[in-house]
Design a protein around this motif. Structure first.
Motif, PDB file in Angstrom:
ATOM      1  N   ALA A 147       5.814 -52.369 -20.943  1.00 37.84           N
ATOM      2  CA  ALA A 147       5.503 -53.046 -19.382  1.00 37.84           C
ATOM      3  C   ALA A 147       6.398 -53.676 -18.633  1.00 37.84           C
ATOM      4  O   ALA A 147       6.237 -53.856 -17.524  1.00 37.84           O
ATOM      5  N   PHE A 173       4.215 -60.100 -18.031  1.00 38.13           N
ATOM      6  CA  PHE A 173       4.256 -59.028 -18.083  1.00 38.13           C
ATOM      7  C   PHE A 173       3.937 -58.387 -19.086  1.00 38.13           C
ATOM      8  O   PHE A 173       3.637 -58.205 -20.316  1.00 38.13           O
TER       9      PHE A 173
ATOM     10  N   THR B  57      -4.874 -59.533  -7.450  1.00 34.14           N
ATOM     11  CA  THR B  57      -5.451 -58.227  -8.132  1.00 34.14           C
ATOM     12  C   THR B  57      -7.067 -57.852  -7.039  1.00 34.14           C
ATOM     13  O   THR B  57      -7.357 -56.932  -6.452  1.00 34.14           O
ATOM     14  N   SER B 124       7.098 -49.424 -16.669  1.00 27.52           N
ATOM     15  CA  SER B 124       6.797 -49.935 -16.112  1.00 27.52           C
ATOM     16  C   SER B 124       5.086 -49.798 -15.357  1.00 27.52           C
ATOM     17  O   SER B 124       5.471 -49.655 -14.162  1.00 27.52           O
ATOM     18  N   LEU B 126       3.749 -51.862 -13.431  1.00 26.84           N
ATOM     19  CA  LEU B 126       4.771 -52.893 -12.207  1.00 26.84           C
ATOM     20  C   LEU B 126       5.256 -52.465 -10.833  1.00 26.84           C
ATOM     21  O   LEU B 126       5.319 -52.443 -10.052  1.00 26.84           O
ATOM     22  N   ASP B 129       2.856 -50.211  -8.982  1.00 23.35           N
ATOM     23  CA  ASP B 129       2.617 -51.179  -8.433  1.00 23.35           C
ATOM     24  C   ASP B 129       3.296 -51.180  -7.622  1.00 23.35           C
ATOM     25  O   ASP B 129       3.175 -51.818  -5.563  1.00 23.35           O
ATOM     26  N   THR B 179      -3.040 -50.677  -9.567  1.00 21.17           N
ATOM     27  CA  THR B 179      -3.553 -52.083 -10.017  1.00 21.17           C
ATOM     28  C   THR B 179      -4.489 -52.691 -11.232  1.00 21.17           C
ATOM     29  O   THR B 179      -4.124 -53.537 -12.913  1.00 21.17           O
ATOM     30  N   LEU B 182      -2.063 -51.980 -14.776  1.00 20.75           N
ATOM     31  CA  LEU B 182      -1.247 -53.121 -14.954  1.00 20.75           C
ATOM     32  C   LEU B 182      -2.477 -53.728 -16.185  1.00 20.75           C
ATOM     33  O   LEU B 182      -1.882 -54.379 -17.557  1.00 20.75           O
ATOM     34  N   TYR B 183      -3.356 -53.733 -16.075  1.00 17.94           N
ATOM     35  CA  TYR B 183      -4.228 -54.401 -17.226  1.00 17.94           C
ATOM     36  C   TYR B 183      -4.652 -54.009 -18.513  1.00 17.94           C
ATOM     37  O   TYR B 183      -4.556 -54.001 -19.127  1.00 17.94           O
TER      38      TYR B 183
END
Lengths: 283, 388
Positions: A147, A173, B57, B124, B126, B129, B179, B182-183
């Motif tokens: 992450a 994260f 988000t 990653s 992120l 993103d 996005t 990410l979760y």
């Protein structure tokens, strides 16, 4: 993950990126893959010890030893936290509602919390009363490393999952990614001084280990700095008299931890997630 | 063209001043956070993301919603949207700007934000993103601005800009998909670990974004001479209705999987969000139950209402129903989704989160900044359209 599946996912991922991607993205992704998982390829099931190369340090924590000596867990925690200048903001006492700023690298937890999927109606009483040492699992396949957007958390060649406090941007994260709640964030500066110029929240600062600045994530580093000097991790040393924590290279079949794992029945936290923890619990 | 934002009536400047005041107050709040650390917020070790990331988000969705104008106009030559496509593009610009501000506000070490570029890390999400959000910002600001400028000069827009617009369509899908990734790629968070998350994000985005557009169009109609046109509004309302239906259908799927499978991990957060959780000591944790139930009720009621022609025969009714859908989705995604995902913790403790005043101030300031950007861009766009 077996080889063909991994290969397929890699190809699928690469083709998805190809639309956006420059060749650097390809190299980057492959590099990232290598970073994220130094898991032995072709390794067997959960917690496989077989790896062709490289070290992978791990613990076997003997829960029974902590049942007979109730203070042992706290001694391990104190040894770790004083070695690593972990601040105590006073709002992290057990049972306190406000655990807001809490930072902890290793702590004593109830069995049902460390192993939530093991809870059942008929509980083993002794197990419920035993403090269970809870810490970073130094996963072989760490979700936090996957992450992290800056490689501030990474896996080193000894299989330890470490933090670069100077690179961390504090996005947290990794905290969302960790399935073990092992990570803490510096919500405020741990370096705050009192009137006489001493650290307010770090009682006996250890000059050999850095304090942190606010806004970065931290966690157990399995005492990488002590291992480099040939010492044992602080918690292992604190529990040495009863040999409650056995330390060693999981990839070396002659290491103490490998010997113990061969003989004893152990469990890992949330093995179904495929993270391959390096911390084993002897029940 | 930007000079058109510098002239306006008293109401225009009063509104901008009002926004500047909120931005100023929020700026002072941010100064405190910058000096002390994120400890001034209500976030904790257990609920490590709060209002900033949940608003981020939601705003990604609003940004992606703009594509619901761009796609019919540029791909299907749906001329009715021609007049208001620019509103969708500029809304995307304001929304993405808000996203970036929320992320920056959430960083523990904001001065190191560029480490993401200095140490690019493709594994990653992120990192991706960051790429898709900045790319989408670029596509919309350039695309919108160039076409508006061509319109002002009464010349056809340059050919290359078409390709930017075409690219912006799948790109809009990508920002909300990434996005969601990410979760939904995190192994230990059951509420997020669901393949329906990205589709659900998109469905709610395509309802929330156009809802806000309709509201903006109605405000513009009331206070300026710019009229989006009845047909355009009606078409947007149809899009909103279907997207909202899909969204609530997806929510229903989550509920079914959770409660029929009866797997505790799949039920915990749903219990927390809709019924409240009780811990071993008997304490009840239900601070999101009220808002979540309210969100479901008004969202579904407004969606059903929109199915009846009688309920969309006046702009007032349409405005209120779109407002209800927007509010409903804001609660669902802008609060419940991110905050709920942290309850219970990986060690199955229940910790509730309440934002602090400073956190609310900073959040309000980011919203005000977004509204400021939107107002200025809309002022430019409408001045150009009205002088023609």
């Amino acid at each position: 993950m077996d080889n063909s599946r991994r290969k397929f996912l890699k190809i699928a991922g690469l083709s998805a990126i190809a639309g956006i991607g420059a060749p650097t993205a390809f190299n980057g992704l492959l590099k990232g893959e290598a970073f994220a998982s130094s898991a032995p390829s072709g390794g067997g099931g959960h917690g496989s010890e077989k790896a062709p190369t490289g070290k992978r340090y791990g613990f076997a924590i003997d829960i029974k030893k902590f049942a007979s000596d109730k203070d042992l867990a706290q001694r391990c925690v104190n040894a770790c936290h004083s070695t690593h200048n972990v601040p105590d903001f006073g709002n992290n006492k057990d049972g306190s509602k406000n655990r807001k700023d809490e930072i902890k690298w290793i702590w004593a937890e109830k069995f049902e919390h460390t192993f939530p999927d093991h809870s059942h109606y008929k509980k083993n009483e002794q197990l419920q009363e035993t403090p269970i040492l809870t810490l970073c699992n130094h996963c072989d396949n760490p979700p936090c490393v996957r992450a992290c957007p800056t490689q501030a958390t990474f896996k080193n060649s000894d299989g330890l999952v470490l933090m670069d406090f100077h690179r961390c941007i504090g996005c947290r994260f990794c905290m969302a990614a960790c399935p073990y709640g092992a990570r803490s964030f510096n919500w405020r500066s741990p370096r705050e001084l009192d009137a006489s110029g001493n650290y307010k929240y770090i009682k006996n600062p250890n000059p050999d280990f850095p304090t942190r600045m606010r806004g970065v994530v931290e966690k157990c580093n399995m005492c990488a700095e002590r291992l480099a000097e040939g010492k044992l991790p602080a918690c292992v040393e604190a529990a040495a008299s009863s040999e409650a924590i056995v330390f060693g290279d999981l990839n070396d079949s002659h290491s103490p931890v490998s010997q113990v794992l061969k003989e004893k029945f152990t469990i890992q936290r949330k093995p179904a997630l495929g993270t391959k923890p390096s911390i084993f619990y002897i029940i | 063209m930007i000079e058109k934002a510098l002239s306006g009536n008293g109401r225009y400047f009063a509104w901008l001043t009002f926004l500047l005041v909120i931005m100023g107050v929020g700026g002072l709040c941010y100064l405190q956070q910058f000096n002390y650390g994120l400890g001034v917020t209500g976030m904790s070790r257990d609920v490590s993301w709060g209002l900033y990331i949940s608003q981020f988000t939601f705003m990604v969705g609003v940004a992606a919603g703009g594509v619901m104008l761009v796609l019919p106009y540029y791909l299907h030559n749906y001329k009715v949207f021609g007049k208001i496509t620019i509103l969708g593009e500029f809304m995307a610009v304001a929304a993405v700007a808000m996203c970036l501000m929320f992320i920056l506000a959430d960083l523990g070490q904001p001065m190191r934000a560029l480490n993401v570029l200095l140490h690019p890390t493709p594994n990653s999400i992120l990192f991706w993103d960051m790429i898709v959000l900045n790319g989408y910002l670029f596509l919309n600001i350039v695309g919108g601005w160039v076409i508006l400028n061509a319109e002002k000069k009464d010349v056809p827009p340059p050919k290359w800009v078409k390709w930017l617009i075409y690219l912006s369509i799948p790109w809009a899908i990508s920002i909300h998909t990434v996005t969601a990734f990410l979760y939904c790629g995190l192994p230990g968070r059951h509420y997020w670990l669901t393949a329906i998350l990205a589709p659900r994000f998109l469905a709610s985005a395509f309802a929330a974004g156009p809802s806000l557009l309709v509201i903006c169009a109605l405000i513009l109609r009331k206070y300026t001479d710019f009229d989006a046109g009845k047909e355009a509004i009606n078409k947007l309302v149809t899009i909103i209705t279907y997207a909202a239906i899909l969204n609530f259908f997806f929510v229903g799927l989550e509920l079914f999987v959770g409660y029929y499978s009866n797997i505790p991990g799949h039920m915990h957060t749903l219990d927390y969000l809709f019924f409240g959780l009780t811990d071993h000591a008997g304490e009840v944790y239900d601070n999101l139950v009220g808002p979540m139930r309210f969100s479901m009720v008004i969202g579904m009621a407004a969606t059903i209402a929109l199915l009846f022609p009688k309920m969309r025969d006046s702009y007032t009714k349409i405005g209120w129903l779109c407002g209800a859908i927007f509010l409903s989705l804001w609660i669902d995604k802008g609060l419940g989704l991110v905050l709920g995902g942290f309850v219970p913790t990986p060690l199955e403790y229940i910790v509730e989160y309440y934002p602090s005043k400073i956190e609310l101030g900073i959040t309000a300031a980011v919203w005000a900044t977004g509204a400021f950007i939107l107002t200025v861009l809309y002022k430019v766009a409408i001045s150009v359209k009205l002088t023609k």
